[in-house]
Scaffold this motif. Sequence first.
Motif, PDB file in Angstrom:
ATOM      1  N   UNK A  50       0.809  -1.206   0.000  1.00 25.00           N
ATOM      2  CA  UNK A  50       0.000   0.000   0.000  1.00 25.00           C
ATOM      3  C   UNK A  50       0.849   1.267   0.000  1.00 25.00           C
ATOM      4  N   UNK A  51       2.153   1.110   0.085  1.00 21.19           N
ATOM      5  CA  UNK A  51       3.029   2.276   0.172  1.00 21.19           C
ATOM      6  C   UNK A  51       2.873   3.163  -1.054  1.00 21.19           C
ATOM      7  N   UNK A 102      12.924  12.185  -6.481  1.00 18.74           N
ATOM      8  CA  UNK A 102      12.466  10.935  -5.876  1.00 18.74           C
ATOM      9  C   UNK A 102      12.987  10.772  -4.455  1.00 18.74           C
ATOM     10  N   UNK A 103      14.275  11.068  -4.252  1.00 19.44           N
ATOM     11  CA  UNK A 103      14.881  10.929  -2.930  1.00 19.44           C
ATOM     12  C   UNK A 103      14.157  11.759  -1.877  1.00 19.44           C
ATOM     13  N   UNK A 154      10.414   5.577   3.272  1.00 19.98           N
ATOM     14  CA  UNK A 154      10.404   4.372   2.460  1.00 19.98           C
ATOM     15  C   UNK A 154      11.519   4.474   1.443  1.00 19.98           C
ATOM     16  N   UNK A 155      11.553   3.534   0.532  1.00 20.40           N
ATOM     17  CA  UNK A 155      12.583   3.607  -0.500  1.00 20.40           C
ATOM     18  C   UNK A 155      12.020   4.323  -1.713  1.00 20.40           C
ATOM     19  N   UNK A 191       6.588   4.267  -8.399  1.00 19.59           N
ATOM     20  CA  UNK A 191       5.296   3.759  -8.857  1.00 19.59           C
ATOM     21  C   UNK A 191       4.209   4.815  -8.664  1.00 19.59           C
ATOM     22  N   UNK A 192       4.314   5.546  -7.556  1.00 12.72           N
ATOM     23  CA  UNK A 192       3.342   6.616  -7.322  1.00 12.72           C
ATOM     24  C   UNK A 192       3.456   7.675  -8.416  1.00 12.72           C
ATOM     25  N   UNK A 193       4.678   8.005  -8.797  1.00 16.00           N
ATOM     26  CA  UNK A 193       4.863   9.006  -9.847  1.00 16.00           C
ATOM     27  C   UNK A 193       4.253   8.533 -11.161  1.00 16.00           C
TER      28      UNK A 193
END
Lengths: 226, 226
Positions: free
Chosen positions: B10-11, B36-37, B45-46, B52-54
């Motif tokens: 779900x992250x 991203x960082x 999180x990593x 994936x969200x992007x």
Amino acid sequence: MTVPAQKHGNASLAIAEALRHAILRGDYTPGERIIQDQLSAKYGGSRIPVREALRTLESEGLVRLVANTGAWVASLTASECSEVYQTRERIEPLLLRFNAPEITHDYIAELDELAKKMENARDVEEFLRLDREFHLGMYQRVPTYLLGELGTRLWNTTQPYRRAYTMLVDTNNLGIVHSEHHMLVTALRDGDLDLAEQVVALHIRRTRLHLERHPEVFTIKTDNTH
Amino acid sequence: MTVPAQKHGNASLAIAEALRHAILRGDYTPGERIIQDQLSAKYGGSRIPVREALRTLESEGLVRLVANTGAWVASLTASECSEVYQTRERIEPLLLRFNAPEITHDYIAELDELAKKMENARDVEEFLRLDREFHLGMYQRVPTYLLGELGTRLWNTTQPYRRAYTMLVDTNNLGIVHSEHHMLVTALRDGDLDLAEQVVALHIRRTRLHLERHPEVFTIKTDNTH
DNA sequence: TATCGTGACATTGTATCCAATTCTGGATAC
DNA sequence: GTATCCAGAATTGGATACAATGTCACGATA
């Protein structure tokens, strides 16, 4: 088939493209399960770019993702397909209007040529290819922000059912379709954009009504629908 | 703000939701670079779920991705925004038609209430919130396959410019907007769906023409447009 | 002064490993 | 015969590490 992915930073793109093509080609049936490991083995690479490719295709409506569970090739119910067609009915006339400035006399001649070739199409695949070129080509004369993508998406997600329907009625029983194509070419040649918009809308509408009378087209999907 | 992401799987969803909200809220300006960082640090999180969200937000038109280069908050030119509005002009009447069966008398009363509250909105943010609830709420009475999402997307991508425009004209100079809202409520109350469709289309069209006369609204983006 | 390398640095892309979750099939109880 | 439950396998999700790529300041050269 291994996608070279020569350069860094294109693997996910290449995989997305290959998988999209495979789905549209009919290599997968709607509802079929997609295993990340299998794809990464097939295209050579790790699962990371595969996952990103699946996200991309999900956003295009070609793949369905469920968290912690998996991915499936998208499948539509009859009413979902009807919704897509009703959306096309409103979007494609607008797309035509946007592209009108670049639909030149030369290009209209090409469209005419395509319409004639479609009448003599030998098999379903050739017909589908020409039909796609006729319609989508017309909508890609002018670059747009989202309308072009949207039109392509609506076309792509309904592709398996268009194929099934075309096989059902056979390519030589498509008289009305050909008439409508020629009517569209004529309207464009006359510069009558309002009429052209109406022909496109009617073309889509009639096809939708036909489809709605053939629910068996929507039973080709496998049972693991989820 | 750290998103808990208790459960596996779900992250990326949580990050997408948080970032979407932040963009719509105006925390980012159109054209702003996204690292991203920084996101993975912010939400804990990593970078994998961030990526994936992007992708998800890119498919919604809120983020722009360029391979090997980076991500930016989406920004529209005046003509792109105009295209979105012209698309809305065709899509929203259809959405209204789909939802009509569930636009009950009780719900029409709610809409009326919202329209009145909007007239007394104290600040721009309150007006925008009510306006969104008025329009999008109406389109989410009935679950759809893609029309609902599409309507939301078209609304979301234009949000920063709607905000800038509303601030420009001030909340008490929106007389025509309020009239149109009341006209729509009346048409729905009368069960005149054709009229309701027309009012929606005109409402969007008039707003678009206004926007086209205020190109300065589209200069709020930062210069790193790419 | 303007233009073009060129290097270090910042950032993105991918592989590998491990954790969390779901699915499968058989054993057991009713 | 059917339902329930519980391993073990299969599969997906995420973290870390590293490779590839792009950015940008800096200096050399015309």
